[in-house]
Design a protein around this motif. Structure first.
Motif, PDB file in Angstrom:
ATOM      1  N   LEU A   1       0.796  -1.219   0.000  1.00  0.00           N
ATOM      2  CA  LEU A   1       0.000   0.000   0.000  1.00  0.00           C
ATOM      3  C   LEU A   1       0.836   1.280   0.000  1.00  0.00           C
ATOM      4  CD1 LEU A   1      -2.838  -1.047   2.464  1.00  0.00           C
ATOM      5  CD2 LEU A   1      -2.923  -0.959  -0.030  1.00  0.00           C
ATOM      6  N   LEU A   2       2.128   1.163   0.269  1.00  0.00           N
ATOM      7  CA  LEU A   2       2.989   2.351   0.251  1.00  0.00           C
ATOM      8  C   LEU A   2       3.084   2.935  -1.160  1.00  0.00           C
ATOM      9  CD1 LEU A   2       5.953   1.306   2.560  1.00  0.00           C
ATOM     10  CD2 LEU A   2       4.272   3.096   2.989  1.00  0.00           C
ATOM     11  N   PRO A   3       2.874   4.234  -1.314  1.00  0.00           N
ATOM     12  CA  PRO A   3       2.946   4.879  -2.632  1.00  0.00           C
ATOM     13  C   PRO A   3       4.382   5.300  -2.979  1.00  0.00           C
ATOM     14  CG  PRO A   3       2.136   6.422  -1.018  1.00  0.00           C
ATOM     15  CD  PRO A   3       2.364   5.124  -0.287  1.00  0.00           C
ATOM     16  N   GLU A   4       5.205   4.355  -3.378  1.00  0.00           N
ATOM     17  CA  GLU A   4       6.625   4.622  -3.606  1.00  0.00           C
ATOM     18  C   GLU A   4       6.874   5.669  -4.683  1.00  0.00           C
ATOM     19  OE1 GLU A   4       8.764   0.963  -4.239  1.00  0.00           O
ATOM     20  OE2 GLU A   4       7.564  -0.036  -2.708  1.00  0.00           O
ATOM     21  N   GLU A   5       6.251   5.528  -5.838  1.00  0.00           N
ATOM     22  CA  GLU A   5       6.503   6.464  -6.932  1.00  0.00           C
ATOM     23  C   GLU A   5       6.027   7.874  -6.584  1.00  0.00           C
ATOM     24  OE1 GLU A   5       5.162   4.968 -10.714  1.00  0.00           O
ATOM     25  OE2 GLU A   5       5.812   2.948 -10.185  1.00  0.00           O
ATOM     26  N   GLU A   6       4.939   7.961  -5.859  1.00  0.00           N
ATOM     27  CA  GLU A   6       4.418   9.257  -5.466  1.00  0.00           C
ATOM     28  C   GLU A   6       5.356   9.955  -4.488  1.00  0.00           C
ATOM     29  OE1 GLU A   6       2.765   6.475  -5.780  1.00  0.00           O
ATOM     30  OE2 GLU A   6       0.790   6.815  -6.628  1.00  0.00           O
ATOM     31  N   MET A   7       6.113   9.196  -3.724  1.00  0.00           N
ATOM     32  CA  MET A   7       7.038   9.785  -2.751  1.00  0.00           C
ATOM     33  C   MET A   7       8.151  10.574  -3.447  1.00  0.00           C
ATOM     34  SD  MET A   7       6.056   9.361   0.286  1.00  0.00           S
ATOM     35  CE  MET A   7       4.312   9.156   0.077  1.00  0.00           C
ATOM     36  N   GLU A   8       8.554  10.143  -4.629  1.00  0.00           N
ATOM     37  CA  GLU A   8       9.579  10.892  -5.377  1.00  0.00           C
ATOM     38  C   GLU A   8       9.060  12.281  -5.717  1.00  0.00           C
ATOM     39  OE1 GLU A   8      11.011   8.669  -8.741  1.00  0.00           O
ATOM     40  OE2 GLU A   8      11.167   6.844  -7.545  1.00  0.00           O
ATOM     41  N   LEU A   9       7.807  12.369  -6.156  1.00  0.00           N
ATOM     42  CA  LEU A   9       7.215  13.668  -6.465  1.00  0.00           C
ATOM     43  C   LEU A   9       7.096  14.507  -5.194  1.00  0.00           C
ATOM     44  CD1 LEU A   9       5.874  15.694  -8.332  1.00  0.00           C
ATOM     45  CD2 LEU A   9       3.717  14.473  -7.964  1.00  0.00           C
ATOM     46  N   LEU A  10       6.725  13.879  -4.106  1.00  0.00           N
ATOM     47  CA  LEU A  10       6.625  14.602  -2.839  1.00  0.00           C
ATOM     48  C   LEU A  10       7.982  15.160  -2.420  1.00  0.00           C
ATOM     49  CD1 LEU A  10       4.731  15.461  -0.590  1.00  0.00           C
ATOM     50  CD2 LEU A  10       5.216  13.303   0.548  1.00  0.00           C
ATOM     51  N   ASP A  11       9.048  14.393  -2.613  1.00  0.00           N
ATOM     52  CA  ASP A  11      10.395  14.899  -2.327  1.00  0.00           C
ATOM     53  C   ASP A  11      10.726  16.105  -3.193  1.00  0.00           C
ATOM     54  OD1 ASP A  11      11.072  13.142  -0.298  1.00  0.00           O
ATOM     55  OD2 ASP A  11      12.033  11.707  -1.642  1.00  0.00           O
ATOM     56  N   ASP A  12      10.378  16.039  -4.477  1.00  0.00           N
ATOM     57  CA  ASP A  12      10.634  17.165  -5.384  1.00  0.00           C
ATOM     58  C   ASP A  12       9.852  18.400  -4.941  1.00  0.00           C
ATOM     59  OD1 ASP A  12      12.303  15.568  -6.893  1.00  0.00           O
ATOM     60  OD2 ASP A  12      10.793  15.154  -8.437  1.00  0.00           O
ATOM     61  N   LEU A  13       8.594  18.212  -4.572  1.00  0.00           N
ATOM     62  CA  LEU A  13       7.780  19.339  -4.125  1.00  0.00           C
ATOM     63  C   LEU A  13       8.311  19.909  -2.809  1.00  0.00           C
ATOM     64  CD1 LEU A  13       4.229  17.989  -4.975  1.00  0.00           C
ATOM     65  CD2 LEU A  13       5.425  19.887  -6.089  1.00  0.00           C
ATOM     66  N   HIS A  14       8.809  19.042  -1.952  1.00  0.00           N
ATOM     67  CA  HIS A  14       9.385  19.509  -0.687  1.00  0.00           C
ATOM     68  C   HIS A  14      10.633  20.352  -0.957  1.00  0.00           C
ATOM     69  CE1 HIS A  14      11.733  18.976   3.121  1.00  0.00           C
ATOM     70  NE2 HIS A  14      10.619  19.531   3.545  1.00  0.00           N
ATOM     71  N   GLN A  15      11.483  19.910  -1.865  1.00  0.00           N
ATOM     72  CA  GLN A  15      12.676  20.683  -2.213  1.00  0.00           C
ATOM     73  C   GLN A  15      12.279  22.041  -2.785  1.00  0.00           C
ATOM     74  OE1 GLN A  15      15.937  20.209  -1.605  1.00  0.00           O
ATOM     75  NE2 GLN A  15      15.214  18.466  -0.410  1.00  0.00           N
ATOM     76  N   PHE A  16      11.270  22.052  -3.629  1.00  0.00           N
ATOM     77  CA  PHE A  16      10.772  23.294  -4.199  1.00  0.00           C
ATOM     78  C   PHE A  16      10.287  24.227  -3.085  1.00  0.00           C
ATOM     79  CE2 PHE A  16       7.214  25.808  -5.952  1.00  0.00           C
ATOM     80  CZ  PHE A  16       7.908  26.531  -6.908  1.00  0.00           C
ATOM     81  N   HIS A  17       9.561  23.692  -2.134  1.00  0.00           N
ATOM     82  CA  HIS A  17       9.067  24.464  -0.997  1.00  0.00           C
ATOM     83  C   HIS A  17      10.231  25.069  -0.203  1.00  0.00           C
ATOM     84  CE1 HIS A  17       6.924  25.539   2.671  1.00  0.00           C
ATOM     85  NE2 HIS A  17       7.755  24.790   3.341  1.00  0.00           N
ATOM     86  N   LEU A  18      11.271  24.282   0.037  1.00  0.00           N
ATOM     87  CA  LEU A  18      12.427  24.759   0.800  1.00  0.00           C
ATOM     88  C   LEU A  18      13.125  25.906   0.078  1.00  0.00           C
ATOM     89  CD1 LEU A  18      13.946  21.399   2.113  1.00  0.00           C
ATOM     90  CD2 LEU A  18      12.603  23.109   3.394  1.00  0.00           C
ATOM     91  N   GLN A  19      13.143  25.877  -1.242  1.00  0.00           N
ATOM     92  CA  GLN A  19      13.773  26.937  -2.018  1.00  0.00           C
ATOM     93  C   GLN A  19      13.001  28.248  -1.882  1.00  0.00           C
ATOM     94  OE1 GLN A  19      14.066  25.456  -5.994  1.00  0.00           O
ATOM     95  NE2 GLN A  19      15.612  23.935  -5.462  1.00  0.00           N
ATOM     96  N   LEU A  20      11.706  28.154  -1.632  1.00  0.00           N
ATOM     97  CA  LEU A  20      10.884  29.351  -1.517  1.00  0.00           C
ATOM     98  C   LEU A  20      11.059  30.049  -0.179  1.00  0.00           C
ATOM     99  CD1 LEU A  20       7.528  28.112  -3.094  1.00  0.00           C
ATOM    100  CD2 LEU A  20       9.305  29.522  -4.152  1.00  0.00           C
ATOM    101  N   LEU A  21      11.568  29.333   0.806  1.00  0.00           N
ATOM    102  CA  LEU A  21      11.724  29.922   2.152  1.00  0.00           C
ATOM    103  C   LEU A  21      12.854  30.907   2.230  1.00  0.00           C
ATOM    104  CD1 LEU A  21      11.139  26.749   4.318  1.00  0.00           C
ATOM    105  CD2 LEU A  21       9.507  28.533   3.760  1.00  0.00           C
TER     106      LEU A  21
END
Length: 108
Positions: free
Chosen positions: A88-108
């Protein structure tokens, strides 16, 4: 300032285009705002054992008497429960979440 927002928006849109990688949840055409998750099993027997272990674990956790017993008549196969969780773990979706998290950190 406007150029900075345009670059950020472009990068965010590129990340969201990766949204096609959302593969774990499949839309349920019969129910609005609902999704399906596939669980792979090798047979009806394996499916029965998985459901049985989920029910046994739930009963044990909900029943104080069952929890206090040191030896249970029907042991729960914890490996089965872990296998379900892994599927049930969404492995492929986690890669996108990591990318979005990095994007968020750049905005700070």
């Amino acid at each position: 300032m406007k150029t900075q927002y345009t670059e950020q928006t472009t990068k965010l849109l590129e990340l969201l285009k990766k949204g096609k990688d959302f593969k774990k949840l499949k839309p349920d055409n019969n129910l609005e705002n609902s999704f399906r998750v596939t669980l792979n099993v090798s047979s009806y027997n394996e499916l029965n054992l998985m459901v049985s272990d989920l029910l046994k674990a739930s009963i044990i956790l909900l029943n104080k008497d069952a929890r206090s017993m040191s030896v249970l008549k029907d042991d729960v196969n914890v490996m089965t429960l872990l296998e379900i969780a892994l599927q049930l773990l969404p492995e492929e979706e986690m890669e996108l979440l990591d990318d979005l998290h990095q994007f968020h950190l750049q905005l700070l």
